[in-house]
Motif scaffolding. Structure first.
Motif, PDB file in Angstrom:
ATOM      1  N   ASP A 157      61.917  54.784  48.384  1.00 58.29           N
ATOM      2  CA  ASP A 157      62.331  54.489  47.007  1.00 58.29           C
ATOM      3  C   ASP A 157      61.917  55.578  46.018  1.00 58.29           C
ATOM      4  N   CYS A 203      74.071  54.468  39.006  1.00 61.75           N
ATOM      5  CA  CYS A 203      73.892  53.334  39.921  1.00 61.75           C
ATOM      6  C   CYS A 203      73.564  53.763  41.349  1.00 61.75           C
ATOM      7  N   TYR A 228      64.660  57.890  43.783  1.00 68.46           N
ATOM      8  CA  TYR A 228      64.675  57.938  42.317  1.00 68.46           C
ATOM      9  C   TYR A 228      64.259  59.310  41.799  1.00 68.46           C
ATOM     10  N   ARG A 240      71.616  47.597  34.956  1.00 63.01           N
ATOM     11  CA  ARG A 240      72.793  48.462  35.096  1.00 63.01           C
ATOM     12  C   ARG A 240      74.051  47.783  34.564  1.00 63.01           C
ATOM     13  N   MET A 242      67.091  44.931  38.151  1.00 63.34           N
ATOM     14  CA  MET A 242      67.649  46.276  37.981  1.00 63.34           C
ATOM     15  C   MET A 242      69.173  46.239  37.989  1.00 63.34           C
ATOM     16  N   LEU A 294      64.985  43.978  42.236  1.00 63.12           N
ATOM     17  CA  LEU A 294      66.298  44.563  42.491  1.00 63.12           C
ATOM     18  C   LEU A 294      67.389  43.805  41.745  1.00 63.12           C
ATOM     19  N   HIS A 346      70.000  53.017  42.672  1.00 60.80           N
ATOM     20  CA  HIS A 346      69.767  51.577  42.847  1.00 60.80           C
ATOM     21  C   HIS A 346      70.474  51.048  44.084  1.00 60.80           C
TER      22      HIS A 346
END
Length: 312
Positions: free
Chosen positions: A289, A243, A293, A124, A120, A117, A246
């Protein structure tokens, strides 16, 4: 898992109590857990397949997503089969080696998930704050190094959990008031000094929980500062949409985790709510998750629809 020289103090078998006070309802409790397990395994396998087979998804963002899916898959497979065996068949016994191995996988891959995380968030940050250099900064080699660092950090921080627990003498009850080998629940069964285990677990929790969350918060603070200076509402909306998934995943992971830690520290020693919350912490992210996504990421959504049309 190697036990210490004092392994004669260490029991050959532990017993997992399931959900305290709700043994009669284990079958009913198992239904949503089984559903989440099916979602987790199916969703993450589909995501991994899509990212592997679709060349347009061979980008840093999706490589990190593949890491997340793999970690989620391991977490699900490390906990749910035994959990369902307890609920369905009353199979509460677990060998000491199996217990310590499960403990390692749960904590190592939870630490890896936190690390992914963070990676990620970096992805971003670079994509939005420095888009012209995105491809030169996050090269395949750099992404691979980040993935390796995430794995090494997860293993390095948590491998001491089962090692320390195996060195304690256990001369009382061998029943763990959980559905899995939760580290502190195992340590509480020991009749020796557990100060080292307690301090180390607290330090790791602070390092991962506070450190990683602070880094992610800083990254998103910089992203917000950049986005508010974008010239058009459309550009700001597009940046925000990249974003959203995430941020949802971050909330799914750290939200139940924070509540679980609070319950662990300040709640009663055994309670159904604490055990169920601890289970949700492990099950919620892997199950949700892939859905987040799949819904929020256009490339994955389009590739999935294409695959379903071809299958039909």
């Amino acid at each position: 898992m190697i036990l210490s020289n004092n392994s004669h103090h260490f029991p050959h078998t532990f017993f997992l109590a399931g959900v305290p006070g709700l043994t009669a309802a284990h079958i009913w409790i198992s239904l949503p857990f089984c559903f989440m397990f099916i979602l987790a395994v199916t969703g993450n396998c589909v995501l991994l397949f899509l990212i592997q087979t679709e060349r347009s998804l061979h980008q840093p963002m999706f490589f990190f997503l593949a890491m997340l899916s793999f970690v989620d898959l391991v977490l699900s497979l490390s906990t749910l089969p035994k959990m369902l065996a307890i609920f369905w068949f009353g199979a509460t016994a677990i060998g000491s080696h199996s217990c310590l191995s499960q403990m390692f996988f749960i904590y190592a891959f939870s630490a890896m998930e936190s690390g992914v995380l963070v990676a990620m968030a970096v992805d971003r940050f670079v994509a939005i704050c420095n888009p012209l250099h995105y491809a030169t900064i996050l090269t395949p080699v750099v992404v691979a190094k980040i993935g390796g660092l995430v794995a090494l950090r997860g293993v390095g921080l948590t491998i001491s959990f089962p090692s320390l627990a195996s060195r304690l003498p256990y001369c009382g009850s061998h029943t763990i008031a959980y559905t899995y080998c939760e580290h502190m629940a195992v340590v509480k069964l020991a009749c020796g000094a557990t100060i080292v285990d307690n301090l180390y677990a607290f330090a790791v929790a602070i390092f991962l929980g506070v450190g990683d969350v602070a880094f992610i918060a800083y990254s998103y603070g910089q992203i917000v500062r950049t986005v508010i200076h974008f010239p058009s509402p459309e550009a700001r909306a597009k940046a925000g949409s990249t974003c959203t998934a995430h941020v949802c995943v971050i909330l799914f992971f750290y939200g139940p985790g924070f509540l679980s830690v609070v319950m662990q520290r300040f709640g009663p020693s055994t309670s159904a709510a604490k055990v169920i919350l601890a289970n949700l912490y492990l099950l919620f992210p892997p199950a949700l998750d892939p859905i987040v996504y799949g819904v929020k990421t256009k490339q994955i959504r389009e590739r999935l629809f294409k695959m379903l049309r071809q299958a039909g």
